[in-house]
Design an enzyme around this catalytic site. Structure first.
Site, PDB file in Angstrom:
ATOM      1  N   GLN A 249     -18.642  95.001 -41.779  1.00 33.91           N
ATOM      2  CA  GLN A 249     -17.466  95.659 -41.471  1.00 33.91           C
ATOM      3  C   GLN A 249     -16.884  95.474 -40.004  1.00 33.91           C
ATOM      4  O   GLN A 249     -15.783  95.169 -39.707  1.00 33.91           O
ATOM      5  CB  GLN A 249     -17.901  97.604 -41.415  1.00 33.91           C
ATOM      6  CG  GLN A 249     -18.234  97.914 -42.692  1.00 33.91           C
ATOM      7  CD  GLN A 249     -16.884  97.789 -43.707  1.00 33.91           C
ATOM      8  OE1 GLN A 249     -15.873  98.319 -43.424  1.00 33.91           O
ATOM      9  NE2 GLN A 249     -17.058  97.098 -44.864  1.00 33.91           N
ATOM     10  N   HIS A 252     -13.820  92.967 -39.680  1.00 36.80           N
ATOM     11  CA  HIS A 252     -12.372  93.528 -39.862  1.00 36.80           C
ATOM     12  C   HIS A 252     -11.678  93.166 -38.517  1.00 36.80           C
ATOM     13  O   HIS A 252     -10.448  92.914 -38.201  1.00 36.80           O
ATOM     14  CB  HIS A 252     -12.300  94.951 -39.966  1.00 36.80           C
ATOM     15  CG  HIS A 252     -12.550  95.511 -41.292  1.00 36.80           C
ATOM     16  ND1 HIS A 252     -11.180  95.212 -42.319  1.00 36.80           N
ATOM     17  CD2 HIS A 252     -13.459  95.932 -42.113  1.00 36.80           C
ATOM     18  CE1 HIS A 252     -11.955  95.574 -43.322  1.00 36.80           C
ATOM     19  NE2 HIS A 252     -13.284  96.149 -43.226  1.00 36.80           N
ATOM     20  N   GLU A 319     -14.726 106.859 -40.559  1.00 34.68           N
ATOM     21  CA  GLU A 319     -13.872 106.580 -41.740  1.00 34.68           C
ATOM     22  C   GLU A 319     -14.523 106.367 -42.748  1.00 34.68           C
ATOM     23  O   GLU A 319     -14.453 106.772 -43.878  1.00 34.68           O
ATOM     24  CB  GLU A 319     -12.817 105.293 -41.227  1.00 34.68           C
ATOM     25  CG  GLU A 319     -12.176 104.506 -42.565  1.00 34.68           C
ATOM     26  CD  GLU A 319     -11.459 103.259 -42.285  1.00 34.68           C
ATOM     27  OE1 GLU A 319     -10.685 103.063 -42.855  1.00 34.68           O
ATOM     28  OE2 GLU A 319     -12.017 102.779 -41.310  1.00 34.68           O
ATOM     29  N   HIS A 320     -15.731 105.229 -42.825  1.00 33.56           N
ATOM     30  CA  HIS A 320     -16.606 105.020 -43.843  1.00 33.56           C
ATOM     31  C   HIS A 320     -18.045 105.459 -43.247  1.00 33.56           C
ATOM     32  O   HIS A 320     -18.384 105.394 -42.240  1.00 33.56           O
ATOM     33  CB  HIS A 320     -16.675 103.403 -44.005  1.00 33.56           C
ATOM     34  CG  HIS A 320     -15.501 102.764 -44.304  1.00 33.56           C
ATOM     35  ND1 HIS A 320     -14.932 102.025 -43.308  1.00 33.56           N
ATOM     36  CD2 HIS A 320     -14.870 102.723 -45.285  1.00 33.56           C
ATOM     37  CE1 HIS A 320     -13.862 101.707 -43.826  1.00 33.56           C
ATOM     38  NE2 HIS A 320     -13.636 101.944 -45.029  1.00 33.56           N
ATOM     39  N   ASP A 353     -14.153  98.987 -50.417  1.00 34.64           N
ATOM     40  CA  ASP A 353     -13.105  98.312 -49.821  1.00 34.64           C
ATOM     41  C   ASP A 353     -12.103  97.667 -50.698  1.00 34.64           C
ATOM     42  O   ASP A 353     -10.976  97.237 -50.754  1.00 34.64           O
ATOM     43  CB  ASP A 353     -13.453  97.359 -48.594  1.00 34.64           C
ATOM     44  CG  ASP A 353     -13.629  98.109 -47.341  1.00 34.64           C
ATOM     45  OD1 ASP A 353     -13.223  99.134 -47.217  1.00 34.64           O
ATOM     46  OD2 ASP A 353     -14.297  97.455 -46.394  1.00 34.64           O
ATOM     47  N   HIS A 412      17.989 139.667 -41.374  1.00 36.27           N
ATOM     48  CA  HIS A 412      17.178 139.820 -42.518  1.00 36.27           C
ATOM     49  C   HIS A 412      17.037 141.062 -43.107  1.00 36.27           C
ATOM     50  O   HIS A 412      17.102 141.204 -44.280  1.00 36.27           O
ATOM     51  CB  HIS A 412      15.987 139.318 -41.818  1.00 36.27           C
ATOM     52  CG  HIS A 412      15.608 137.834 -41.641  1.00 36.27           C
ATOM     53  ND1 HIS A 412      16.241 137.182 -40.757  1.00 36.27           N
ATOM     54  CD2 HIS A 412      14.696 137.095 -42.313  1.00 36.27           C
ATOM     55  CE1 HIS A 412      15.799 135.747 -40.659  1.00 36.27           C
ATOM     56  NE2 HIS A 412      14.967 135.725 -41.760  1.00 36.27           N
TER      57      HIS A 412
END
Length: 429
Positions: A249, A252, A319-320, A353, A412
């Site tokens: 990871q 990335h 995130e993961h 992914d 109203h």
């Protein structure tokens, strides 16, 4: 809480985000003013692309023909999993109707947006999977018109495999555009696109900022920062597997944090020793990217027990989130703050992914505290409706008028009471 940091991330610079905001604001203003002319200028300057913006049917077919058969089969495999998972999500989206009181019926409907703009990254890596995740999900949701963009390579255009994936998933229009100019073109409906109701898909910091600035005029899936990943491991985990999942990871980007939270010091020390070696084993530019990410952004955290692990994970809101520990059902029941969860050493974030099915467009920068990832729900509006009989209108009018006058909203009250008068007249006739 006894938490020990065996490795901590370096502080991040505070000026870079301001520079990005200024640049994106200038670009969006220019494109709003000059339209396609400005987009073409940015495409030529930033992507070195002077070819056609709209990909023709013939160009689609030619690109698809260049993709090897085995790779096509792999893409179709991933597409099938992603599509079937999205269809299962859609099946959970029920419409409903309820009689709230005699004569008053209300309900909800699920209506897909009309148009979507899907951004597919294509800078350092060709993100075939992002085309699958975004376009497929929009298609399953029932979006009528889908525009897809991706950065063109100089003199070549969008990579053939990405074009094949876009075509397979059902993109109605494909544009040779990347970056802010691609986002703005979809938002404004340039080059024959329908103006996007929602913009989705991951991208670099400029793409993320463009989506953030356009939010309100159009919808967005989420404001995305650098991708991040956290691994939970105990004494049963394999250090080599843990290390590879972290470094896999880290490649990335240099600003992509990876975190290890563990209850086992020996495992943590072995991962700390092994991770730099794994970075160096990658080809370039992946090796340099992973090394910087590991050196500057990675953290290794030692906890006394799994209750403390859960508290740390909830604070990081990854995130993961990957669990390599015993009693996976306990972790599934107790972990609550993440984008997507990967249970056991036989699964990995890399599967998610690319091919396994659940969407990989997920909340970053602790956004998992309040939202999930991309799904058919993001492309769908949950709207409500109501109707009532004259008899039900009588009681509603009385109560609405009283509440409105307490609030100081006389208009109203009178709007409600004209219906009250109508019911009284009807009763006397």
């Amino acid at each position: 809480m006894a938490v020990t940091y065996l490795k901590q991330a370096e502080p991040r610079p505070t000026t870079e985000s301001a520079d990005i905001r200024d640049t994106v604001a200038i670009m969006l203003t220019a494109i709003e003013r000059d339209g396609e002319k400005a987009v073409r200028r940015y495409a030529e300057t930033l992507d070195k692309w002077t070819g056609p913006i709209v990909l023709s049917d013939e160009e689609r077919q030619a690109a698809c023909a260049c993709v090897p058969g085995q790779f096509k089969d792999d893409i179709r495999f991933a597409h099938d999993n992603i599509r079937r998972f999205a269809e299962a999500q859609k099946a959970t989206m029920a419409e409903c109707e309820i009689e709230l009181m005699p004569g008053l019926v209300a309900g909800q409907k699920q209506i897909p947006v009309t148009s979507a703009g899907c951004y597919v990254p294509g800078g350092r890596y060709s993100h075939v999977a992002s085309a699958l995740m975004t376009i497929t999900t929009a298609k399953v949701a029932g979006v009528s018109h889908i525009t897809a963009v991706s950065p063109p390579r100089p003199e070549k255009g969008i990579p053939d495999a990405i074009v094949y994936a876009m075509d397979l998933c059902g993109a109605d229009l494909i544009l040779n555009l990347g970056g802010v100019q691609g986002i703005a073109a979809m938002a404004q409906g340039l080059f024959g696109a329908y103006p996007a109701d929602i913009l989705v898909g991951p991208g670099n910091s400029y793409v993320a900022e463009a989506k953030r600035m356009l939010f309100g005029k159009v919808g967005i899936d989420m404001f995305a920062g650098p991708t991040d990943s956290l691994v939970i491991a105990d004494h049963t985990a394999d250090p080599e597997t843990v290390a590879w999942d972290l470094i896999g990871q880290a490649e990335h980007g240099v600003d992509s944090p990876v975190w290890l939270v563990t209850t086992d010091r020996a495992l943590a020390e072995r991962v700390l020793a092994r991770a730099p070696e794994l970075c160096r084993a990658l080809p370039e530019p992946n090796a340099s990217v992973a090394q910087t990410s590991w050196r500057e952004r990675a953290e290794v955290i030692l906890c006394d027990g799994r209750g403390e692990v859960v508290e740390v994970v909830n604070r990081y809101a990854p995130e993961h989130l990957q669990v390599q520990a015993e009693d996976l059902d306990w972790w599934l029941a107790n972990l609550t703050t993440y984008g997507s969860l990967f249970l056991g050493e036989e699964t990995t974030v890399s599967f998610g992914d690319k091919t396994s099915g659940p969407n990989h467009v997920l909340p970053t920068s602790r956004a998992a505290r309040y939202t999930g990832g991309l799904s058919v729900h993001k492309f769908t509006k949950t709207v409500t409706w109501q109707r009532c009989t004259r008899e039900a209108s009588h009681e509603l009018a009385l109560r609405t008028a009283r509440i409105s006058r307490v609030e100081g909203m006389e208009g109203h009250a009178r709007s409600a009471e004209m219906r009250l008068d109508r019911t009284v007249r009807a009763a006397g006739e």
